[in-house]
Scaffold this motif. Structure first.
Motif, mmCIF file in Angstrom:
data_model
loop_
_atom_site.group_PDB
_atom_site.id
_atom_site.type_symbol
_atom_site.label_atom_id
_atom_site.label_comp_id
_atom_site.label_asym_id
_atom_site.label_seq_id
_atom_site.Cartn_x
_atom_site.Cartn_y
_atom_site.Cartn_z
ATOM 1 N N LEU A 8 0.812 -1.218 0.000
ATOM 2 C CA LEU A 8 0.000 0.000 0.000
ATOM 3 C C LEU A 8 0.848 1.274 0.000
ATOM 4 C CD1 LEU A 8 -2.724 -1.199 2.501
ATOM 5 C CD2 LEU A 8 -2.679 -1.413 0.017
ATOM 6 N N VAL A 9 2.166 1.090 -0.160
ATOM 7 C CA VAL A 9 3.113 2.203 -0.244
ATOM 8 C C VAL A 9 2.893 3.198 0.902
ATOM 9 C CG1 VAL A 9 4.264 3.782 -1.837
ATOM 10 C CG2 VAL A 9 2.939 1.900 -2.749
ATOM 11 N N LEU A 10 2.928 2.679 2.114
ATOM 12 C CA LEU A 10 2.771 3.516 3.310
ATOM 13 C C LEU A 10 4.165 3.883 3.833
ATOM 14 C CD1 LEU A 10 -0.017 1.385 5.033
ATOM 15 C CD2 LEU A 10 -0.318 3.405 3.596
ATOM 16 N N GLU A 11 4.879 4.676 3.039
ATOM 17 C CA GLU A 11 6.290 4.954 3.306
ATOM 18 C C GLU A 11 6.531 5.647 4.640
ATOM 19 O OE1 GLU A 11 6.131 6.981 -0.145
ATOM 20 O OE2 GLU A 11 7.137 5.520 -1.409
ATOM 21 N N ASP A 12 5.526 6.374 5.130
ATOM 22 C CA ASP A 12 5.725 7.104 6.382
ATOM 23 C C ASP A 12 5.496 6.226 7.609
ATOM 24 O OD1 ASP A 12 3.100 6.956 5.534
ATOM 25 O OD2 ASP A 12 2.505 8.825 6.509
ATOM 26 N N LEU A 13 5.181 4.952 7.391
ATOM 27 C CA LEU A 13 4.960 4.032 8.503
ATOM 28 C C LEU A 13 6.088 3.003 8.587
ATOM 29 C CD1 LEU A 13 1.177 3.030 8.339
ATOM 30 C CD2 LEU A 13 2.268 4.605 9.919
ATOM 31 N N SER A 14 6.378 2.570 9.804
ATOM 32 C CA SER A 14 7.267 1.429 10.003
ATOM 33 C C SER A 14 6.441 0.328 10.657
ATOM 34 C CB SER A 14 8.446 1.812 10.904
ATOM 35 O OG SER A 14 8.007 1.936 12.247
ATOM 36 N N LEU B 40 -4.379 -5.871 -0.854
ATOM 37 C CA LEU B 40 -3.849 -6.780 0.157
ATOM 38 C C LEU B 40 -4.259 -8.216 -0.144
ATOM 39 C CD1 LEU B 40 -4.213 -5.172 3.689
ATOM 40 C CD2 LEU B 40 -2.137 -5.824 2.482
ATOM 41 N N GLY B 41 -5.492 -8.395 -0.574
ATOM 42 C CA GLY B 41 -5.979 -9.731 -0.914
ATOM 43 C C GLY B 41 -5.148 -10.366 -2.013
ATOM 44 N N VAL B 42 -4.822 -9.569 -3.042
ATOM 45 C CA VAL B 42 -3.989 -10.054 -4.150
ATOM 46 C C VAL B 42 -2.599 -10.428 -3.634
ATOM 47 C CG1 VAL B 42 -2.843 -9.367 -6.296
ATOM 48 C CG2 VAL B 42 -5.257 -8.823 -5.936
ATOM 49 N N ALA B 43 -2.038 -9.577 -2.770
ATOM 50 C CA ALA B 43 -0.704 -9.839 -2.219
ATOM 51 C C ALA B 43 -0.709 -11.112 -1.364
ATOM 52 C CB ALA B 43 -0.237 -8.640 -1.394
ATOM 53 N N LEU B 44 -1.754 -11.294 -0.565
ATOM 54 C CA LEU B 44 -1.861 -12.506 0.266
ATOM 55 C C LEU B 44 -1.958 -13.750 -0.613
ATOM 56 C CD1 LEU B 44 -4.319 -11.221 2.986
ATOM 57 C CD2 LEU B 44 -2.009 -12.073 3.416
ATOM 58 N N LYS B 45 -2.716 -13.623 -1.698
ATOM 59 C CA LYS B 45 -2.865 -14.758 -2.611
ATOM 60 C C LYS B 45 -1.525 -15.110 -3.245
ATOM 61 C CE LYS B 45 -5.597 -16.387 -6.480
ATOM 62 N NZ LYS B 45 -6.664 -16.124 -7.432
ATOM 63 N N LYS B 46 -0.786 -14.093 -3.680
ATOM 64 C CA LYS B 46 0.511 -14.321 -4.320
ATOM 65 C C LYS B 46 1.521 -14.912 -3.344
ATOM 66 C CE LYS B 46 0.593 -10.797 -7.939
ATOM 67 N NZ LYS B 46 1.071 -9.447 -8.218
ATOM 68 N N ARG B 47 1.618 -14.299 -2.157
ATOM 69 C CA ARG B 47 2.674 -14.692 -1.236
ATOM 70 C C ARG B 47 2.357 -15.975 -0.478
ATOM 71 N NH1 ARG B 47 5.610 -10.551 2.767
ATOM 72 N NH2 ARG B 47 6.129 -9.656 0.758
ATOM 73 N N TYR B 48 1.100 -16.137 -0.070
ATOM 74 C CA TYR B 48 0.750 -17.277 0.797
ATOM 75 C C TYR B 48 -0.220 -18.256 0.140
ATOM 76 C CZ TYR B 48 2.834 -14.209 4.272
ATOM 77 O OH TYR B 48 3.692 -13.384 4.952
ATOM 78 N N ASN B 49 -0.575 -17.995 -1.125
ATOM 79 C CA ASN B 49 -1.490 -18.859 -1.859
ATOM 80 C C ASN B 49 -2.837 -18.992 -1.140
ATOM 81 O OD1 ASN B 49 -2.116 -20.310 -4.130
ATOM 82 N ND2 ASN B 49 -1.544 -22.268 -3.201
ATOM 83 N N ILE B 50 -3.332 -17.868 -0.635
ATOM 84 C CA ILE B 50 -4.593 -17.855 0.103
ATOM 85 C C ILE B 50 -5.724 -17.443 -0.831
ATOM 86 C CG2 ILE B 50 -5.862 -16.579 1.877
ATOM 87 C CD1 ILE B 50 -3.283 -16.526 3.477
ATOM 88 N N GLN B 51 -6.773 -18.222 -0.821
ATOM 89 C CA GLN B 51 -7.958 -17.916 -1.624
ATOM 90 C C GLN B 51 -8.951 -17.154 -0.760
ATOM 91 O OE1 GLN B 51 -7.864 -18.704 -4.892
ATOM 92 N NE2 GLN B 51 -5.854 -19.562 -4.450
ATOM 93 N N LEU B 52 -9.395 -15.999 -1.237
ATOM 94 C CA LEU B 52 -10.344 -15.186 -0.494
ATOM 95 C C LEU B 52 -11.573 -14.895 -1.342
ATOM 96 C CD1 LEU B 52 -7.779 -12.622 0.905
ATOM 97 C CD2 LEU B 52 -9.022 -14.305 2.258
ATOM 98 N N ASN B 53 -12.719 -14.852 -0.688
ATOM 99 C CA ASN B 53 -13.957 -14.457 -1.348
ATOM 100 C C ASN B 53 -14.290 -13.051 -0.877
ATOM 101 O OD1 ASN B 53 -16.554 -13.943 -2.127
ATOM 102 N ND2 ASN B 53 -17.405 -15.868 -1.385
ATOM 103 N N ALA B 54 -14.191 -12.080 -1.775
ATOM 104 C CA ALA B 54 -14.353 -10.676 -1.407
ATOM 105 C C ALA B 54 -15.732 -10.375 -0.817
ATOM 106 C CB ALA B 54 -14.101 -9.790 -2.625
ATOM 107 N N GLU B 55 -16.734 -11.176 -1.174
ATOM 108 C CA GLU B 55 -18.097 -10.913 -0.705
ATOM 109 C C GLU B 55 -18.402 -11.564 0.636
ATOM 110 O OE1 GLU B 55 -19.882 -8.762 -2.519
ATOM 111 O OE2 GLU B 55 -18.054 -8.720 -3.712
ATOM 112 N N SER B 56 -17.505 -12.393 1.111
ATOM 113 C CA SER B 56 -17.771 -13.194 2.300
ATOM 114 C C SER B 56 -17.581 -12.404 3.591
ATOM 115 C CB SER B 56 -16.856 -14.425 2.261
ATOM 116 O OG SER B 56 -16.478 -14.813 3.533
ATOM 117 N N ASP B 57 -18.484 -12.596 4.552
ATOM 118 C CA ASP B 57 -18.334 -11.974 5.873
ATOM 119 C C ASP B 57 -17.086 -12.501 6.560
ATOM 120 O OD1 ASP B 57 -20.531 -10.362 5.715
ATOM 121 O OD2 ASP B 57 -21.886 -11.778 6.686
#
Length: 85
Positions: free
Chosen positions: A16-22, A47-64
């Motif tokens: 998310l390019v939050l350069e001012d945060l550590s 973040l969902g895309v990054a999680l999928k790429k890095r950890y191979n996690i499948q997410l449903n964007a509509e799911s509670d």
């Protein structure tokens, strides 16, 4: 576990390019949206895309359930750990 916490915090900062945060600036229990880190739905998508790429996690964007996973860094840690188990 703290390594994964720091890893996810760094991923949030990088994606998310939050350069001012550590990673120390992000409270693992604080909400990622609203009054916490102040992320929005576009951030969640990235973040969902990054999680999928890095950890191979499948997410449903509509799911509670997915919304619950994105509540805090710690809830994301629990998601990653449950998917890797």
């Amino acid at each position: 576990m703290s390594n994964l916490v720091d890893e996810l915090k760094q991923m949030i900062i990088d994606v998310l390019v939050l350069e001012d945060l550590s990673i120390q600036d992000i409270d693992a229990n604080a909400p990622l949206f609203g009054d916490g880190l102040g992320l929005d739905s576009i951030d969640a998508l990235e973040l969902g895309v990054a999680l999928k790429k890095r950890y191979n996690i499948q997410l449903n964007a509509e799911s509670d359930e997915t919304r619950q996973h994105f509540q805090s860094v710690n809830s994301l840690v629990a998601l990653v750990q449950s998917q890797q188990a």
